[in-house]
Each structure stands twice: as C-alpha cells, then as structure tokens.
Write a protein that holds these residues in place. Structure first.
Motif, short mmCIF file in Angstrom:
data_model
loop_
_atom_site.label_atom_id
_atom_site.label_comp_id
_atom_site.label_asym_id
_atom_site.label_seq_id
_atom_site.Cartn_x
_atom_site.Cartn_y
_atom_site.Cartn_z
N SER A 23 19.46 24.86 -16.93
CA SER A 23 19.63 24.96 -15.48
C SER A 23 20.64 26.05 -15.14
N ALA A 24 20.50 26.61 -13.94
CA ALA A 24 21.44 27.62 -13.47
C ALA A 24 21.58 27.51 -11.96
N MET A 25 22.81 27.75 -11.47
CA MET A 25 23.08 27.76 -10.03
C MET A 25 23.80 29.06 -9.68
N PHE A 26 23.29 29.70 -8.64
CA PHE A 26 23.90 30.93 -8.13
C PHE A 26 24.30 30.69 -6.68
N TYR A 58 21.40 33.67 1.14
CA TYR A 58 21.20 32.37 0.52
C TYR A 58 22.56 31.73 0.23
N LEU A 59 22.70 30.46 0.62
CA LEU A 59 23.91 29.72 0.29
C LEU A 59 23.88 29.24 -1.17
N SER A 60 22.70 28.93 -1.64
CA SER A 60 22.57 28.40 -3.00
C SER A 60 21.18 28.68 -3.53
N ILE A 61 21.11 29.07 -4.81
CA ILE A 61 19.83 29.22 -5.51
C ILE A 61 19.96 28.50 -6.84
N SER A 62 19.06 27.55 -7.10
CA SER A 62 19.08 26.78 -8.35
C SER A 62 17.76 26.92 -9.08
N ILE A 63 17.84 27.06 -10.40
CA ILE A 63 16.65 27.12 -11.25
C ILE A 63 16.84 26.07 -12.33
N MET A 64 15.92 25.09 -12.42
CA MET A 64 16.11 23.97 -13.35
C MET A 64 14.80 23.63 -14.04
N SER A 65 14.83 23.67 -15.38
CA SER A 65 13.63 23.35 -16.15
C SER A 65 13.55 21.86 -16.49
N ILE A 66 14.61 21.10 -16.18
CA ILE A 66 14.62 19.65 -16.35
C ILE A 66 15.07 19.02 -15.03
N PRO A 67 14.84 17.73 -14.81
CA PRO A 67 15.20 17.12 -13.51
C PRO A 67 16.70 17.10 -13.23
N SER A 123 9.76 18.08 -14.42
CA SER A 123 9.88 17.10 -15.50
C SER A 123 10.34 17.82 -16.76
N LEU A 124 10.47 17.08 -17.85
CA LEU A 124 11.07 17.64 -19.05
C LEU A 124 10.19 18.67 -19.75
N ALA A 125 8.87 18.51 -19.66
CA ALA A 125 7.99 19.37 -20.45
C ALA A 125 6.70 19.71 -19.71
N ASN A 126 6.84 20.15 -18.45
CA ASN A 126 5.64 20.54 -17.69
C ASN A 126 5.40 22.04 -17.68
N GLY A 127 6.20 22.79 -18.44
CA GLY A 127 5.97 24.22 -18.58
C GLY A 127 6.42 25.06 -17.41
N SER A 128 7.19 24.46 -16.49
CA SER A 128 7.67 25.22 -15.33
C SER A 128 9.08 24.77 -14.98
N ALA A 129 9.71 25.52 -14.10
CA ALA A 129 11.04 25.16 -13.61
C ALA A 129 10.98 24.99 -12.10
N ALA A 130 11.93 24.25 -11.56
CA ALA A 130 12.03 24.09 -10.10
C ALA A 130 12.98 25.16 -9.57
N LEU A 131 12.50 25.95 -8.62
CA LEU A 131 13.34 26.90 -7.91
C LEU A 131 13.69 26.28 -6.56
N ILE A 132 14.98 26.11 -6.30
CA ILE A 132 15.44 25.53 -5.03
C ILE A 132 16.32 26.57 -4.36
N ALA A 133 15.81 27.17 -3.29
CA ALA A 133 16.52 28.23 -2.58
C ALA A 133 16.97 27.70 -1.22
N VAL A 134 18.29 27.67 -1.01
CA VAL A 134 18.86 27.18 0.25
C VAL A 134 19.32 28.38 1.06
N GLY A 135 18.62 28.63 2.15
CA GLY A 135 18.93 29.77 3.00
C GLY A 135 20.19 29.55 3.82
N ASN A 136 20.55 30.55 4.59
CA ASN A 136 21.77 30.48 5.39
C ASN A 136 21.63 29.44 6.50
#
Length: 521
Positions: A309-312, A374-383, A398-411
């Motif tokens: 996971s990563a948060m910017f 953007y106030l916050s941008i998160s990329i997470m390959s697990i929940p 989920s843990l092994a669905n082959g994708s990550a969740a991108l959560i972008a929080v705008g201003n």
C-alpha cells in the motif's frame, strides 16, 4: 446436387456433437466416481479403540480426515451430547502421556495420547487439548504412530523456519511476544527455528540476500508493518536475484508468517482478521497459505521497493510529521500528526494517471490521466484491515484479485474531509462523497507539480489553506507512506500490481475485529 451434399455434412456434424456430448458426460461420470471413491477412502476407519475421556470410557474412531468419540454406555440421554469430533487438519501435535515423578525427564508409565488442536472462535484461533487415556503401551503407541503418520500428509506445514524479531517495534514487546506466545507452539509442533534479532533497519534484508533459503520451509516476522514490508521486499528481491530477472518481478520462494507486534499491524490483520500472536502462530503451524498481490514502486526506471500500500498527500504528510516526534508514545504521536496535518490541510497539485484493471486484463494499455488538486491518493493491493478500520482502508479489493484499489480524494473543505476519514471506522459510506473517486487498477502514475515558491512551513495563514496547493521548491522530495514507512521521493512514481507475488500464512478475511478509533477526530 447441393441438397444431397449437405445432408451427409449435417449428419456428420450431429454425429460429432453427440460424440463430444458423450465424451463430456463420460468425463463428468468419471470425475464423480473419483470424488466418491476419495470420500469413501477418507472416511474409511483407520483405527478403532477405547479410551477414557475424563472418567468415562469412549468408543474412538480414527479416519484419514477426523477423529470421533462416543460414550460407550450413556447413563442418560444427555450423555449422547458428549460425543464429539476433531478434524485432522486442525490437529498440530500428538504426544504420548506418561506419569513421571518430580524431576524425572524421561520414561514413566504410559497414560495415553494427548492431541493438541486448534479451535476457532470467530477470527481467533485457540489452542486446545484432547486427552485420550489408555494404560496399554502397545495400544497407545499404535495410535500415536498412526496419527503422526497421517499428520505428515499436510505438506504445507513447516518443519524448519527462519525467524526475524524486531526488538524495537512499537512497545518493544516483540521478544516477549515470541518467547511467551509463539515459541511454545512451534516447539509443540516440532518446528525447528533459526532466530535473528534485528539490530537496525535493513538488517533482515541483508540476511535474506545472503542466507541459504532452501534450508527453510518459511520465514517468520515478529514485528510491525515496517518489519513486514522489509521482509516482503527482501523475499521478492531475493527471488529476482536467484532467477536473474532484473526487469520482471519473480514470486517469492518461501511463505512469510507474520506475528503482530506493531502499532497497527495492517498486513497481519488483513490475513488473520485479528491482532493476536497465537492466532498468527497457529496459522503458521497448520500451514494455512494465502497467495497475496503486491505492488512495485519505481521512480525514473529505478525500483524503490515492493509493498502492499502507498499513500500520497495527507497520508504521507501526517507520517512525515509523526516521524519527527519519535520520542512520543506511538498512539500520541499518530494523533498529534493527524491533528497537525488536518490543521494545515492543503491539496497537492499533481497529474494522476492509471490503467484500469479490466482493460489491462484484455491486453490493452490505455492510460487515463487527470490533472488537479488532491488531498489524498491511496493505492492498495490488499484491503488493509485494522482495528481502527475493520472493513479496511480499501474494502473494495481483496488479497489476490490481481488489482489494486485507487482511492483519490479531491480538494474539499476540512470538515468534509474529516467526515470522509471518520467513516472508515464505521461499516460503509467513506466513498459516498462527490470529491472521492475509486478505481480498480493495474498500474498508477503520480507526477507532482514542482514549482518554485514558498514551502509549507513558510505560509500558514488560514485564509487560503483549503484552496491553495502546496508550492514546492524545485528538487523538493515528496513524503510517501509506503506500508507505514516514510519514503521521500523527488520525482514521478510508477506503481504496478503483480498478482500473487508472495504467499503469506493466513487466509482471506472480510472484516477485522474492531476497537475504539482515534479520539482526535
């Protein structure tokens, strides 16, 4: 002439269809017959004997999948309720019971067999013991040897582990947690361990790079998310080096077990559902394996690290503030950083690009690019489950669905952003805002806009905080929160998802045990 020619062709097609149908039907019948034979084989009685459970004699049956017991002569109908069973997959140790005098370390009259097994209570796994009493040495050893042989059939269970303990994690309790809660279970299950107590950041990485991994069945980390991140990165990096594959990530050769000893333990919660060292240890002992997706983080073509996971933006800046107050207790440090970052809340001006997971699965690589605040941008390959966010920071992955969740929080305003944050501790609704967008992605690129001007600390007037982005001097590094570790990066960051890159001891869980969330918001 065409009609007579078409007739044989039609008959031939119909005949081919019938043959295929018959073949499929025959294959299904064969598979069904094989399943029935396997069930019959599994349920075949291997041993039948009489043991005392407590003070009463019981008829005990052992098959290849379970052990059952029933009172021989029930004194009343309620005694029938004392029948029971234990699945062999839940038994992790078998010992011969003996009567020994004080100070006697070996020998002694046989009393029977003790089975050590795992009982589930919600997401928690608890150790339990079943005592089967029989004074016959021959009878007892027959059962002991047979049970031991059957348990060797669970090939995913480790017999030799490399253990890393971070003595500095969280409240400095890792050594105590391992000694008191984990080591006894490993000893009971006859697991040999090679222990390294880490002395500095990067110590585990250097050991993994050099040690002979083929001597072990798995690796264990006793520590927090930072220790877990370092070992996951180390195992994947070692796999790349062994395969001589500098460009393409290679699946880690050994599974990793995580004994939670940190402040949040996000990865542990995501594969165990609880922050409990006994549960984590029993998942390892029983060989419960779960493949997990990972991300690679790179900048200007150079690998930064592998992680989950990563948060910017907000997540990175609050962690950077917390790191400056390492002298504070961890809970106070987090709350201080959260409040300070909220007080100086500003968006980041950046270019956000991503590849949709659905489109990339079809072989296309069409980037979607947005420029904005953007106030916050998160990329997470697990929940990213935790006690503070029971359904996870990214419940839509989920843990092994082959994708990550991108959560972008705008201003948006501070008050609306706080509403968004507070909803993570409840069940749902954190994404039900017009300024929040989510995507299932296979890759993400974030390019901050670097401009010459004042820094964050030089301008703290309240007036324009919610609309004015941070203005950075050229060459400034940007704080990233990658798996709870602060990483300073000056340039564009590319994140790619790599399906099932590592195997962890645990299982897929949908929700973690909750606790009181941060009181500061």
């Amino acid at each position: 002439m065409s009609e007579p020619e078409e007739l044989p062709q039609r008959e031939q097609r119909e005949s081919t269809k019938k043959k295929k149908k018959t073949k499929r039907s025959g294959k299904k019948k064969k598979e069904q017959r094989e399943r029935e034979e396997q069930v019959e084989f599994d349920e075949c009685v291997v041993l039948h004997g009489i043991f005392k459970l407590g003070k009463k004699s019981h008829d005990v049956l052992l098959t290849r999948t379970k052990l059952t017991w029933t009172p021989i002569i029930p004194e009343n109908p309620t005694d029938l309720q004392k029948s029971g069973e234990v699945l062999l997959q839940d038994i992790f140790a078998v010992k011969v019971k003996r009567r020994r005098a004080a100070g006697q370390e070996s020998g002694g009259p046989v009393l029977g067999v003790a089975l050590f097994w795992c009982r589930r209570k919600g997401r928690r796994l608890k150790e339990d013991t079943l005592h089967l009493h029989n004074a016959s040495s021959e009878h007892t050893h027959t059962w002991y040897n047979t049970l031991k042989e059957l348990l060797t059939g669970f090939s995913s269970r480790p017999t030799n582990l490399k253990v890393f303990i971070n003595p500095s994690s969280h409240k400095k309790e890792a050594v105590h947690i391992y000694r008191d809660h984990v080591a006894p279970l490993f000893k009971m299950a006859d697991i040999q361990t090679d222990i390294t107590v880490t002395e500095r950041k990067g110590h585990a990485l250097s050991v993994i790079k050099e040690c002979k991994l083929d001597e072990y069945d798995g690796v264990v980390c006793v520590g927090g998310d930072g220790s877990v991140a370092e070992l996951c990165h180390a195992l994947v990096l070692r796999a790349q080096l062994d395969a001589d594959s500098p460009e393409k990530p290679v699946r880690a050769a050994l599974p990793l077990g995580i004994i939670p000893a940190g402040s949040t333990d996000v990865v542990s919660c995501s594969v165990h559902g609880v922050r409990d060292p006994v549960t984590a240890a029993l998942h390892i002992v029983l060989g419960h394996l779960q493949q997990v997706d990972m991300c690679s983080f790179s900048s200007h073509g150079q690998l930064v690290c592998f992680g989950f996971s990563a948060m910017f933006g907000f997540g990175g800046r609050s962690l950077a503030r917390a790191e400056k107050k390492r002298w504070m207790p961890s809970s106070r440090r987090r709350e201080y950083a959260l409040v300070k970052t909220l007080a100086r809340l500003r968006p980041e001006d950046c270019q956000l690009s991503f590849l949709s997971a659905r489109k990339s699965n079809k072989g296309e690589e069409s980037w979607v690019t947005n420029q904005g605040l953007y106030l916050s941008i998160s990329i997470m390959s697990i929940p990213c489950l935790s006690p503070h966010a029971p359904q996870g920071l990214a419940p839509n992955t989920s843990l092994a669905n082959g994708s990550a969740a991108l959560i972008a929080v705008g201003n948006t305003s501070r008050s609306e952003f706080i509403k968004h944050l507070k909803r993570y501790s409840s069940s749902t609704g954190q994404f039900n805002f017009s300024f929040v967008e989510t995507h299932a992605v296979s890759a993400v690129k974030i390019r901050p806009c670097s401009l010459i001007g004042c820094s964050e600390d030089e301008s703290e007037e309240e007036g324009d905080l919610k609309t004015t982005p941070f203005i950075h001097a050229e060459g400034t590094t940007f704080p990233w929160n990658i798996d709870g570790e602060l990483v300073e990066i000056a340039n564009e960051v590319l994140i790619r998802v790599h399906p099932r890159l590592i195997t962890l001891y645990g299982e897929e869980v949908e929700e973690a045990e909750s606790s009181v969330s941060c009181s500061c918001i």
